[in-house]
Every structure is written in C-alpha cells, then in structure tokens.
Design an enzyme around this catalytic site. Structure first.
Site, PDB file in Angstrom:
ATOM      1  N   ASP A  60      27.049  42.984 -37.056  1.00  0.00           N
ATOM      2  CA  ASP A  60      27.275  44.358 -36.170  1.00  0.00           C
ATOM      3  C   ASP A  60      28.594  44.926 -36.587  1.00  0.00           C
ATOM      4  O   ASP A  60      29.506  44.533 -37.259  1.00  0.00           O
ATOM      5  CB  ASP A  60      27.503  43.671 -34.721  1.00  0.00           C
ATOM      6  N   SER A  78      13.805  42.929 -32.910  1.00  0.00           N
ATOM      7  CA  SER A  78      12.542  43.423 -32.207  1.00  0.00           C
ATOM      8  C   SER A  78      12.961  44.562 -31.204  1.00  0.00           C
ATOM      9  O   SER A  78      12.283  45.265 -31.162  1.00  0.00           O
ATOM     10  CB  SER A  78      11.969  42.188 -31.476  1.00  0.00           C
ATOM     11  N   ASN A 135      15.397  46.474 -31.889  1.00  0.00           N
ATOM     12  CA  ASN A 135      15.971  47.800 -32.634  1.00  0.00           C
ATOM     13  C   ASN A 135      15.132  48.882 -32.507  1.00  0.00           C
ATOM     14  O   ASN A 135      15.617  50.214 -32.879  1.00  0.00           O
ATOM     15  CB  ASN A 135      16.439  47.421 -34.041  1.00  0.00           C
TER      16      ASN A 135
HETATM   17  C1  FPP Z   1      24.324  46.591 -36.272  1.00  0.00           C
HETATM   18  O1  FPP Z   1      25.079  47.410 -36.436  1.00  0.00           O
HETATM   19  C2  FPP Z   1      23.460  46.409 -37.618  1.00  0.00           C
HETATM   20  C3  FPP Z   1      22.411  46.707 -37.481  1.00  0.00           C
HETATM   21  C4  FPP Z   1      21.437  46.909 -36.561  1.00  0.00           C
HETATM   22  C5  FPP Z   1      21.616  46.887 -38.927  1.00  0.00           C
HETATM   23  C6  FPP Z   1      22.095  45.720 -40.063  1.00  0.00           C
HETATM   24  C7  FPP Z   1      21.406  46.134 -41.183  1.00  0.00           C
HETATM   25  C8  FPP Z   1      21.828  45.998 -42.439  1.00  0.00           C
HETATM   26  C9  FPP Z   1      23.468  45.764 -42.646  1.00  0.00           C
HETATM   27  C10 FPP Z   1      21.063  46.443 -43.596  1.00  0.00           C
HETATM   28  C11 FPP Z   1      20.373  45.451 -44.157  1.00  0.00           C
HETATM   29  C12 FPP Z   1      19.497  45.538 -45.144  1.00  0.00           C
HETATM   30  C13 FPP Z   1      18.830  44.709 -45.680  1.00  0.00           C
HETATM   31  C14 FPP Z   1      18.202  45.135 -47.507  1.00  0.00           C
HETATM   32  C15 FPP Z   1      18.792  43.178 -45.378  1.00  0.00           C
HETATM   33  P1  FPP Z   1      25.530  48.863 -35.347  1.00  0.00           P
HETATM   34  O2  FPP Z   1      24.492  49.792 -35.841  1.00  0.00           O
HETATM   35  O3  FPP Z   1      24.771  48.305 -33.948  1.00  0.00           O
HETATM   36  O4  FPP Z   1      26.613  49.129 -35.478  1.00  0.00           O
HETATM   37  P2  FPP Z   1      27.598  49.523 -33.897  1.00  0.00           P
HETATM   38  O5  FPP Z   1      27.552  48.540 -32.904  1.00  0.00           O
HETATM   39  O6  FPP Z   1      28.912  49.932 -34.654  1.00  0.00           O
HETATM   40  O7  FPP Z   1      27.010  50.814 -33.618  1.00  0.00           O
END
Ligand code: FPP
Length: 257
Positions: free
Chosen positions: A31, A77, A79
C-alpha cells in the site's frame, strides 16, 4: 496421501510454541503507491510503476533472507471500484511488467504463481500470467504468488463451490479439505503478514490463510520498502512468540511462587 491430508508445505503447525526465526512465507499488502506519487506531484500511475520496481527488488531481498514464499496483493476484488483509468492502467502495467521483468525473474530463480479470479481479466492478461507461470515453473529459489483480482472472501466461497460441485458430503468438508482447495494450496500459511502505507487492516487479503500470521504494519510507503525495511520487518518477526493458540513455552511465573 489421502484426499483429506494436507501436502507437506501446508502442514498444520505443531502444537506449542516454537522459535520464529525466518518466516517461510511472507504476505504483503503493497500500500502507498498513490501517496508516494502525490508527494512528488506525479500521477498515481507513476507510483504504481515504482511499486513494480520495488516488488522486483523485494523478491530478491526476501529470497536472500531465506523466505521461500512471498505473496503480494496486486489487485483486490474491490479495486474495480477505482476510477476506470486507474484500473486499466494497472492492467496494462502488469502486461508491461511481465514483458520487462519475466526473463530477469526467471533467471533469478523465481517461480511465479498467480492467485485470484482470472475469469474477469482480459485474454491477453490471462495468457501473460499463464506464460509467466509456465516459464518459471521449475524454479525453486522463491515462489512469488501475485494476488490479482483476489479477495479472501472470494477464496473461501470458491473453495466451498468446489465442495458442492463435487457433491462432497458435509462431514467430509473440514479445514484441511478447504485449505487444499483454496488459492494458496501450494504454500504453507503465511508466517508474517506485512502492510505498508500506514493503514492497519487486512483489506480482505488471505483471510483464511492468515489466521495465525504475525502482523507487521509500517508507515513506509510501498515504493520505499527496501532492504532496510524488509530487515526491520524480519527482525520484528524473529522476536515474536508464535503460539498458535497454545500457552507460552516459558510462562512468566509471578514473583514469590
Ligand atoms: C495500493 O496503493 C496499491 C495497489 C492497489 C496496487 C499495487 C500494485 C503494484 C505494486 C503493481 C503490481 C504489479 C505486478 C506486476 C504484480 P494505493 O494506490 O492504494 O496507494 P495509496 O493508499 O497511497 O492511494
């Protein structure tokens, strides 16, 4: 092995305390990508891109430290509720990541597995996953399980559906059977559950498998989660007294008794 026996890797922990040392299996909620990007006045997608690079580094660090399984939450699920451009950005990022990093990961001895509901993703993505799994299937250094379109509740439901589809009588459905039919049937339960980014919740990740995981939360945003942070998490884990519901190995005896 009978139908109901667990495979070795997923065997239930022995009763009683045992020293923690290095976790065999670490689960991570990655996260903080969006906030990491915002702090730099960049779009969220930039944070996700950095998140992929952080993941590639983290796999090697965990492997070097002796971790055998690393399971990461890449897309839940839930997202799908994000803005459509972020969802499609994450989908295409995965395709780019596979073409950019697959050869390196394969060369680094990483076995890749994808867990989650593949029915809702594009054919292209499904084929990329299958290719990544196929190319790395004989690797043994570490298994990277990428949870994509995954939810802990979905996992329980799909295992129950298997039981019903197979016409299993209720008395044959037990914890071992369900575990064998859940997405991480090839791995032991996670010993350590890490969440970066400062939130302190599980967000529907590995609800069943993390029943006895040690939890570690850190303010560090995922793209910054490097070797020092990994070592801090592993050091915290090594201090834990894992009891799996039993009593401490060295109970504290009140003074004077
Ligand atoms: C949460 O951060 C992160 C995600 C929902 C996506 C995580 C995905 C990756 C690191 C890429 C994975 C790729 C592969 C190829 C496995 P957030 O967007 O919720 O961050 P925030 O809480 O700061 O908004």
């Amino acid at each position: 092995m009978s139908d109901l026996a667990l495979p070795d890797a997923a065997a239930a922990p022995a009763a009683g305390s045992r020293p923690a040392a290095v976790p065999r299996h670490v689960a991570v909620v990655m996260d903080g990508n969006g906030r990491w990007a915002r702090q730099r006045y960049m779009p969220r997608f930039f944070g996700h891109k950095q998140g992929v690079d952080a993941l590639v580094r983290a796999v090697n660090t965990f492997a070097d430290r002796g971790v055998e399984f690393l399971t990461v939450f890449a897309f839940s699920s839930e997202n799908w509720k994000r803005p459509s451009e972020e969802v499609s950005g994450l989908m295409s990022l995965v395709l780019v990541a596979v073409s950019k990093y697959l050869a390196k990961m394969a060369g680094d001895g990483v076995r890749i597995r994808i867990i989650g509901d593949r029915s809702a993703v594009s054919d292209k993505l499904r084929q990329a996953w299958e290719h990544a799994e196929q190319v790395t299937r004989d690797n043994h250094r570490i298994t990277l399980a990428v949870a994509f379109n995954y939810g802990g509740r979905w996992d329980v439901v799909q295992a129950c559906r298997h039981a019903v589809a197979q016409g299993l009588p209720p008395e044959q459905i037990d914890e071992a059977w369900l575990s064998q039919h859940m997405a991480l049937s090839f791995a032991p339960d996670p010993d350590l559950f890490i969440r970066t980014g400062g939130e302190m919740r599980m967000s529907n990740f590995l609800l069943w498998q993390a029943a006895y995981s040690e939890l570690f939360f850190t303010e560090c945003l995922w793209p910054d989660f490097g070797q020092a942070e990994i070592d801090a998490a592993l050091a915290a884990y090594a201090q834990r007294d894992r009891r799996f519901g039993s009593l401490p190995a060295h109970p504290v005896v009140p003074a004077g008794t």
